[in-house]
Design an enzyme around this catalytic site. Structure first.
Site, PDB file in Angstrom:
ATOM      1  N   PHE A 124      94.285  83.736  48.186  1.00  0.00           N
ATOM      2  CA  PHE A 124      95.248  82.511  48.948  1.00  0.00           C
ATOM      3  C   PHE A 124      96.170  82.546  47.720  1.00  0.00           C
ATOM      4  O   PHE A 124      95.834  82.103  46.431  1.00  0.00           O
ATOM      5  CB  PHE A 124      94.561  81.238  49.238  1.00  0.00           C
ATOM      6  CG  PHE A 124      95.675  80.519  49.680  1.00  0.00           C
ATOM      7  CD1 PHE A 124      96.100  80.689  51.275  1.00  0.00           C
ATOM      8  CD2 PHE A 124      96.123  79.356  49.415  1.00  0.00           C
ATOM      9  CE1 PHE A 124      97.184  79.871  51.709  1.00  0.00           C
ATOM     10  CE2 PHE A 124      97.055  78.485  49.812  1.00  0.00           C
ATOM     11  CZ  PHE A 124      97.555  78.768  51.146  1.00  0.00           C
ATOM     12  N   ASP A 194      86.351  79.039  46.579  1.00  0.00           N
ATOM     13  CA  ASP A 194      87.087  78.061  47.247  1.00  0.00           C
ATOM     14  C   ASP A 194      86.528  78.114  48.988  1.00  0.00           C
ATOM     15  O   ASP A 194      86.591  79.203  49.571  1.00  0.00           O
ATOM     16  CB  ASP A 194      88.484  78.663  47.414  1.00  0.00           C
ATOM     17  CG  ASP A 194      89.676  77.942  48.285  1.00  0.00           C
ATOM     18  OD1 ASP A 194      89.325  77.201  49.260  1.00  0.00           O
ATOM     19  OD2 ASP A 194      90.731  77.962  47.827  1.00  0.00           O
ATOM     20  N   TYR A 219      91.689  69.159  55.669  1.00  0.00           N
ATOM     21  CA  TYR A 219      92.624  69.460  56.956  1.00  0.00           C
ATOM     22  C   TYR A 219      92.388  70.407  57.838  1.00  0.00           C
ATOM     23  O   TYR A 219      93.026  70.413  58.870  1.00  0.00           O
ATOM     24  CB  TYR A 219      94.018  69.292  56.596  1.00  0.00           C
ATOM     25  CG  TYR A 219      94.804  70.103  55.505  1.00  0.00           C
ATOM     26  CD1 TYR A 219      94.926  71.480  55.893  1.00  0.00           C
ATOM     27  CD2 TYR A 219      95.027  69.591  54.116  1.00  0.00           C
ATOM     28  CE1 TYR A 219      95.446  72.264  54.916  1.00  0.00           C
ATOM     29  CE2 TYR A 219      95.586  70.499  53.120  1.00  0.00           C
ATOM     30  CZ  TYR A 219      95.483  71.936  53.692  1.00  0.00           C
ATOM     31  OH  TYR A 219      96.128  72.917  52.614  1.00  0.00           O
ATOM     32  N   LYS A 220      91.661  71.272  57.355  1.00  0.00           N
ATOM     33  CA  LYS A 220      91.388  72.739  58.254  1.00  0.00           C
ATOM     34  C   LYS A 220      90.202  72.205  59.337  1.00  0.00           C
ATOM     35  O   LYS A 220      90.371  71.317  59.984  1.00  0.00           O
ATOM     36  CB  LYS A 220      91.065  73.663  57.453  1.00  0.00           C
ATOM     37  CG  LYS A 220      92.147  74.000  56.612  1.00  0.00           C
ATOM     38  CD  LYS A 220      91.765  75.396  55.591  1.00  0.00           C
ATOM     39  CE  LYS A 220      93.104  75.782  54.859  1.00  0.00           C
ATOM     40  NZ  LYS A 220      94.235  76.088  55.445  1.00  0.00           N
ATOM     41  N   ARG A 364      97.403  85.368  63.537  1.00  0.00           N
ATOM     42  CA  ARG A 364      96.238  84.981  63.175  1.00  0.00           C
ATOM     43  C   ARG A 364      95.709  83.842  64.250  1.00  0.00           C
ATOM     44  O   ARG A 364      96.938  82.762  64.379  1.00  0.00           O
ATOM     45  CB  ARG A 364      96.149  83.915  61.793  1.00  0.00           C
ATOM     46  CG  ARG A 364      95.072  83.581  60.981  1.00  0.00           C
ATOM     47  CD  ARG A 364      95.236  83.034  59.411  1.00  0.00           C
ATOM     48  NE  ARG A 364      95.970  81.747  59.705  1.00  0.00           N
ATOM     49  CZ  ARG A 364      95.860  80.987  58.487  1.00  0.00           C
ATOM     50  NH1 ARG A 364      95.183  81.348  57.495  1.00  0.00           N
ATOM     51  NH2 ARG A 364      96.428  79.868  58.379  1.00  0.00           N
TER      52      ARG A 364
HETATM   53  C1  LIG Z   1      92.228  79.285  50.876  1.00  0.00           C
HETATM   54  C2  LIG Z   1      92.921  78.098  50.391  1.00  0.00           C
HETATM   55  N1  LIG Z   1      93.089  77.507  49.222  1.00  0.00           N
HETATM   56  C3  LIG Z   1      93.971  76.645  49.139  1.00  0.00           C
HETATM   57  C4  LIG Z   1      94.714  76.092  50.158  1.00  0.00           C
HETATM   58  C5  LIG Z   1      95.584  75.191  50.068  1.00  0.00           C
HETATM   59  O1  LIG Z   1      95.393  73.999  49.117  1.00  0.00           O
HETATM   60  P1  LIG Z   1      96.499  72.575  49.086  1.00  0.00           P
HETATM   61  O2  LIG Z   1      95.696  71.541  50.018  1.00  0.00           O
HETATM   62  O3  LIG Z   1      96.315  72.253  47.684  1.00  0.00           O
HETATM   63  O4  LIG Z   1      97.788  72.924  49.654  1.00  0.00           O
HETATM   64  C6  LIG Z   1      94.602  76.907  51.529  1.00  0.00           C
HETATM   65  C7  LIG Z   1      95.547  76.350  52.522  1.00  0.00           C
HETATM   66  O5  LIG Z   1      95.774  76.989  53.389  1.00  0.00           O
HETATM   67  C8  LIG Z   1      93.844  77.967  51.426  1.00  0.00           C
HETATM   68  O6  LIG Z   1      93.802  78.819  52.751  1.00  0.00           O
END
Ligand SMILES: Cc1ncc(COP(=O)(O)O)c(C=O)c1O
Length: 405
Positions: A124, A194, A219-220, A364
């Site tokens: 990402f 992550d 938020y996911k 997706r």
């Molecule tokens: C794997 C991954 N890491 C990090 C993030 C985003 O991080 P942030 O909330 O700091 O924008 C996402 C967002 O989709 C993600 O998919």
């Protein structure tokens, strides 16, 4: 599968009751909960209470009376069982990007003789971008990104940290966490996972894997609301040996002593930097509370079945599925490569099927078992079939790029 088959599966679904806990709009099939979880009904009341009673009436007293001050540790403790951690190994703070920065710099400083942060090309973007910035803050440090299949062989004597995303945001490929963690440890490196696309979606056991550090989005699949605060995990054995480079007052041992010098708090509190965003915390807590009694094994089993349904429909339509078929090797979304994936996605949205597009060519679709039924997926597949066979996606309006895809 017929519509009746799908209905029969919904009728026998052990997770059926959770759907009513979400406030889903009529006429929408939501296949993007892996990007932004929908609104839990309880969140509306929780946020209203936070605003009107806790903030409006309680005013500053609520830091004590409503226990705002402990919200980061309290909510972190509730996320812990979802990721195989102890309650005092997780804290809610900042964004995933900010937590990545804190953890990467801390890991590099922990072992100053090793200089390399190893990650995956195509990870990402924020993981790679933040790592790029973080290595610039540590003299001599560098970032090396290699393709997925070469990560294990690339771990070496200079590797300070292996930085991996457990479930890939685009393809849904899932790493074997225990295996990679052991491989990194055998070479003397730390690992940072992550979990943004895994927490609340698949079973995770950080402690069993021996993981060192982890971060993830609120938020996911945790349904914490747009821009919800993120979480950070630090294994207990490392908590007092790593330090937070964003040494803000909330991570101080005694913030209200107002000392000039920084003394880190013990445990996870040292990973706080500034004041917790309480409006966001209220929504996140409601989202996390909803998951408290959810059987993750049932979630995974249903996710598998929804995937199989969609994969079979995709095969019948001649679509190129880029997600692994083996459920142990993927997360909870399905992705199709298509030269006009953007237009396809927009045409689906116009028909009430909300998925998303990931550049350059991926459609997706999130498969979120708590509020998505088999009949929903069956209907979404019929709409997809219609959009493809009528070529409705060719309407030029669907080619106009939005700022957010
Ligand atoms: C794997 C991954 N890491 C990090 C993030 C985003 O991080 P942030 O909330 O700091 O924008 C996402 C967002 O989709 C993600 O998919």
């Amino acid at each position: 599968m017929t519509r009746d088959d799908a209905r029969a599966l919904d009728a026998a679904d052990p997770l059926r009751r959770y759907r009513d806990l979400f406030d889903l709009p009529e006429g929408v099939i939501y296949l993007d909960g892996n990007s932004l979880g929908p609104l839990p009904r309880a969140s509306t009341a929780a946020v209203a209470d936070m605003v009107a009673r806790q903030w409006g009436d309680g005013l500053i007293r609520s830091w004590n009376d409503a226990d705002w001050i402990d919200a980061p540790a309290r909510i972190g403790g509730k996320i812990a069982p979802l990721i195989g951690a102890e309650p005092d190994e997780v804290i809610v703070a900042d964004s995933t990007s900010a937590n990545l920065f804190k953890a990467i710099v801390a890991a590099l400083r922990f072992n100053p003789t090793r200089k390399t942060v190893l990650s995956e090309t195509g990870n990402f973007p924020t993981d790679l971008h933040v790592a790029e910035g973080a290595v610039e803050c540590v003299p001599g440090a560098r970032l090396a990104a290699v393709p997925r299949g070469r990560i294990e062989e690339a771990i070496g004597p200079d590797t300070a940290l292996v930085l991996l995303t457990h479930v890939h945001y685009k393809t849904a490929e899932r790493f074997d966490m225990a295996r990679l963690t052991t491989r990194a440890h055998d070479a003397g490196a730390l690992v940072l996972w992550d979990l943004s696309h895994s927490a609340g979606a698949v079973t995770i056991d950080l402690n069993h894997a021996g993981a060192d550090l982890a971060v993830g989005c609120g938020y996911k699949y945790l349904n914490g609301g747009p821009g919800a605060p993120a979480f950070l995990y630090v294994a207990k054995r490392l908590q007092d040996r790593l330090t937070n480079p964003l040494s803000g007052w909330m991570g101080h041992a005694a913030p209200f002593d107002f000392e000039d010098g920084y003394r880190p708090a013990t445990g996870m509190k040292r990973w706080l930097a500034g004041t917790p965003p309480m409006l966001g915390m209220a929504a996140l807590e409601a989202g996390v509370d909803l998951l408290a009694d959810v059987d993750m094994a049932a979630v995974e089993a249903k996710s598998r079945a929804l995937f199989d349904l969609f994969a079979a429909e995709g095969d019948a339509l001649g679509l190129d599925c880029v997600s692994p078929r083996d459920p142990a090797r993927r997360g909870s979304h399905i992705s199709f490569r298509h030269p006009h994936a953007y237009e396809l996605c927009q045409a689906l949205i116009a028909c009430g099927v909300i998925g998303d597009f990931r550049a350059p060519d991926v459609l997706r679709l999130g498969l979120t078992p708590l509020y998505l039924g088999f009949e929903d997926c069956w209907r979404a597949a019929r709409i997809l079939e219609d959009v493809l066979t009528t070529e409705a996606w060719r309407d030029p309006a669907f080619a106009e790029r939005n700022a957010v895809t």
